[in-house]
Design a protein around this motif. Structure first.
Motif, PDB file in Angstrom:
ATOM      1  N   SER A  91       5.496  56.940  13.292  1.00 27.96           N
ATOM      2  CA  SER A  91       5.932  55.910  14.077  1.00 27.96           C
ATOM      3  C   SER A  91       5.592  54.705  12.525  1.00 27.96           C
ATOM      4  O   SER A  91       5.643  55.152  11.213  1.00 27.96           O
ATOM      5  CB  SER A  91       4.117  55.307  14.721  1.00 27.96           C
ATOM      6  OG  SER A  91       4.417  53.703  14.713  1.00 27.96           O
ATOM      7  N   GLN A 136      12.254  60.727  20.337  1.00 28.61           N
ATOM      8  CA  GLN A 136      12.539  58.688  19.929  1.00 28.61           C
ATOM      9  C   GLN A 136      13.366  58.665  21.428  1.00 28.61           C
ATOM     10  O   GLN A 136      13.632  59.346  22.198  1.00 28.61           O
ATOM     11  CB  GLN A 136      12.988  58.005  19.412  1.00 28.61           C
ATOM     12  CG  GLN A 136      12.480  56.604  18.614  1.00 28.61           C
ATOM     13  CD  GLN A 136      13.193  55.728  17.868  1.00 28.61           C
ATOM     14  OE1 GLN A 136      13.842  57.023  16.446  1.00 28.61           O
ATOM     15  NE2 GLN A 136      12.779  55.014  17.168  1.00 28.61           N
ATOM     16  N   ASP A 168       7.970  61.110  18.255  1.00 30.86           N
ATOM     17  CA  ASP A 168       8.180  60.244  17.123  1.00 30.86           C
ATOM     18  C   ASP A 168       8.698  58.733  17.653  1.00 30.86           C
ATOM     19  O   ASP A 168       9.656  58.889  19.017  1.00 30.86           O
ATOM     20  CB  ASP A 168      10.224  61.161  17.405  1.00 30.86           C
ATOM     21  CG  ASP A 168      10.668  60.263  15.955  1.00 30.86           C
ATOM     22  OD1 ASP A 168       9.833  59.342  15.230  1.00 30.86           O
ATOM     23  OD2 ASP A 168      11.587  60.570  15.163  1.00 30.86           O
ATOM     24  N   GLU A 169       7.770  58.435  17.104  1.00 35.14           N
ATOM     25  CA  GLU A 169       7.999  56.525  17.364  1.00 35.14           C
ATOM     26  C   GLU A 169       7.600  56.564  19.274  1.00 35.14           C
ATOM     27  O   GLU A 169       8.278  55.788  19.215  1.00 35.14           O
ATOM     28  CB  GLU A 169       9.300  55.885  16.567  1.00 35.14           C
ATOM     29  CG  GLU A 169       9.842  56.058  15.357  1.00 35.14           C
ATOM     30  CD  GLU A 169       8.870  54.942  15.198  1.00 35.14           C
ATOM     31  OE1 GLU A 169       8.146  53.856  15.676  1.00 35.14           O
ATOM     32  OE2 GLU A 169       9.033  54.580  14.082  1.00 35.14           O
ATOM     33  N   THR A 173      11.553  61.496  10.481  1.00 29.20           N
ATOM     34  CA  THR A 173      12.375  62.594  11.656  1.00 29.20           C
ATOM     35  C   THR A 173      12.907  63.845  11.153  1.00 29.20           C
ATOM     36  O   THR A 173      12.905  64.405  12.120  1.00 29.20           O
ATOM     37  CB  THR A 173      13.319  62.042  12.687  1.00 29.20           C
ATOM     38  OG1 THR A 173      12.747  60.741  12.971  1.00 29.20           O
ATOM     39  CG2 THR A 173      14.083  62.420  14.092  1.00 29.20           C
ATOM     40  N   ALA A 190       8.056  53.085  20.577  1.00 27.47           N
ATOM     41  CA  ALA A 190       9.185  52.170  20.179  1.00 27.47           C
ATOM     42  C   ALA A 190       9.667  51.470  21.747  1.00 27.47           C
ATOM     43  O   ALA A 190       9.872  52.477  22.761  1.00 27.47           O
ATOM     44  CB  ALA A 190      10.217  52.745  19.654  1.00 27.47           C
TER      45      ALA A 190
END
Lengths: 286, 268
Positions: A201, A90, A168-169, A47, A172
């Motif tokens: 990820s 995220q 970012d992810e 991140t 999730a």
């Protein structure tokens, strides 16, 4: 517009007792139109690394060059790069704030200083790109389902028409269906619009499906990189980092352990089916 | 950017002052602050200063964090001294344009300034050597007797504990949301006041939404574990008075006696 990261080091809270080196001497280049996956265990610096791609963080050492322009060179360079590189954090649905979906997606384009007609066109286009219909425009983003909220948030970045999309992810906390939807839209954006996509990820399954090239990070450094197949075939190293290879790659390894001559460079169910059939037919042929 | 914020000023340590019961420390500081206002001559101030410095020496703290506490109020101290110096009537000490400083003013200014410095010193010794959790525990116990008159001691302490616990979380979250909006072209730094305040909306709305969500989750988690206020609640970490607490109490009694004596007997 290629992105070049050279010798990047980032230290949080430098000079205090809480000093923490999040990224150490990372050198990486991201080519035009590629789909790069960055994987690594929690706290490996993924991140932090991607926050440098649009200048949200400034390198402690090293430099980031986007499209031939060093981000440290000027405020203008920074502003320009924020248009070109769209960063999606995220749980992006946590940044929704407007009263309607339309207004929220329009936030980015308005900040670019676009006219109202252009803003509206972009909002509708962006929502379409993530598979949301116009009937949502007047709804409050807070009434939508989790998956829908996330797609609205992604649309908010797409509406700025970036050339590079960094996520970012993105899957999730979503259920399998929401996950498949998001990944499908990403694949389409990459394929149809030729966007460069950087996907961060720790879901090996997601990156196996999408990324062509993988970078593995651990404790702030790049420890492995190569094509997705190459990286996933090095299962022992991944497992030492606490990363599980995608299920099909693991299956192949277990078959190999039982003496079947299958290839380890298998990522998806379809590939696994073909590989197993190939081997089984080969055995029968003998 | 703003991760890992230290809360308050607490500097962990093993000194005798660190290990004092938080209740003792709170009471001693209260007594010290009260007695500061009784002192009215140089001898009494010297005694108070000596007591404060002795406490400081016992904490074994490095000077840096202590001075940091004082730095934030030096302006107030200087202002107090100057105001007293120039505004008190009395025999002239010197002139500065239309202002004239008086002897009485100089003495008053020094006393007032000294009082402020000692006040900050005492309170920062408390916050520097007591973790926020200990502090709230101590406060809760000290407020216990006032429950009869309707002071919700346990509830106040619980609210403080929760607030302290969530400061770093919220700071981290604010940082993240701010970055996310900056990535969408938000500008928090430029423009006039009105624009800047308006630019906070995209930060504050998500922050409140998530704070409420967190509060909800926390309430649910607490209820799931049968939390029902302080009623019949036992604690894992019991506060216990030790001989050293008695020592601190005796020292404060001596201080009070000394200052009162100096006020009654000493030169004014």
């Amino acid at each position: 517009m290629p992105i070049l990261i050279e010798g990047l080091t980032y230290v949080y809270a430098a000079g205090t007792p809480l000093e923490a080196r999040a990224v150490s001497d990372v050198t990486l280049s991201i080519e035009d139109g590629e789909l790069l996956g960055i994987i690594g265990p929690t706290g490996s610096g993924k991140t932090t690394l991607i926050q440098h791609l649009n200048g949200l963080l400034r390198p402690t050492q090293g430099r980031v060059v986007v499209d031939g322009v060093d981000l440290a060179s000027s405020r203008e360079a920074l502003r320009a790069v924020r248009r070109k590189v769209g960063l999606i954090f995220q749980y992006p649905e946590q940044q929704l704030f407007e009263e309607t979906v339309f207004e929220d997606v329009a936030f980015g384009p308005r900040n670019l200083g676009l006219g109202e007609a252009e803003v509206e066109a972009r909002v509708k286009e962006a929502l379409g790109q993530v598979g949301l219909g116009h009937e949502l425009l007047k709804r409050s983003p807070f009434e939508l389902s989790g998956g829908q909220m996330r797609r609205v948030a992604i649309a908010g970045v797409l509406a700025m028409k970036p050339k590079v999309l960094v996520l970012d992810e993105p899957t999730a906390g979503l259920d399998p269906r929401g996950r498949a939807e998001i990944l499908g839209h990403l694949e389409a954006l990459h394929g149809r619009l030729g966007l460069t996509v950087v996907l961060v990820s720790h879901s090996m399954r997601d990156v196996a499906r999408l990324a062509r090239r993988l970078v593995v990070m651990d404790r702030g450094r790049i420890v492995l990189s190569g094509t997705t197949r190459e990286v996933f075939s090095r299962a022992e190293e991944l497992e030492r980092l606490g990363l599980k290879p995608p299920p099909m790659t693991s299956l192949m390894r277990r078959l190999r352990d039982r003496g079947r001559p299958v290839s380890l460079g298998v990522l998806t169910v379809e590939e696994a089916r073909r590989e197993i059939l190939r081997v089984v037919r080969g055995e029968r042929g003998n | 950017m703003i991760r890992n914020v230290p809360i308050g000023q607490f500097v962990p340590g093993r000194s005798i002052i660190h290990r004092l019961d938080p209740r003792t420390k709170i009471l001693v500081v209260l007594v010290y602050v009260a007695i500061l206002f009784v002192a009215n001559n140089a001898y009494a101030y010297a005694l108070l200063l000596a007591f404060g410095l002795a406490g400081l020496a016992l904490t074994r703290l490095k000077p840096r964090p202590v001075l940091r506490g004082l730095r934030s109020v030096w302006f107030l101290v200087v202002l107090t001294v100057l105001l007293n110096l120039f505004m008190t009537p009395g025999p002239t000490l010197f002139r500065l344009g239309p202002l004239h400083a008086t002897q009485t003013g100089a003495v008053m200014g020094l006393f007032m300034g000294g009082r402020l410095v000692l006040l900050i010193l005492a309170t920062s010794l408390l916050t520097l050597t007591t973790s926020p959790i200990d502090l709230t525990d101590g406060l809760e116990r000290l407020l216990q007797p006032f429950r009869r008159v309707g002071v919700p001691a346990h509830e106040l302490a619980m609210m403080m504990t929760i607030a302290l616990r969530f400061i770093p979380t919220l700071v981290e979250e604010a940082d993240k949301i701010m970055k996310a909006q900056m990535a969408r072209g938000a500008d928090f730094m430029s423009g006039n006041i009105v624009r800047r305040v308006r630019s906070l909306v995209p930060l504050l709305v998500p922050l409140f939404v998530s704070a409420f969500r967190r509060a909800d989750d926390l309430a649910l988690a607490m209820e799931a574990r049968c939390y029902r206020g302080g009623l019949n609640r036992t604690r894992m970490r019991q506060l216990k008075f030790m001989p050293r607490d008695l020592g601190a109490a005796l020292a404060s009694v001596a201080l009070v006696a000394g200052v009162v004596y100096l006020r009654l007997q000493g030169p004014s």
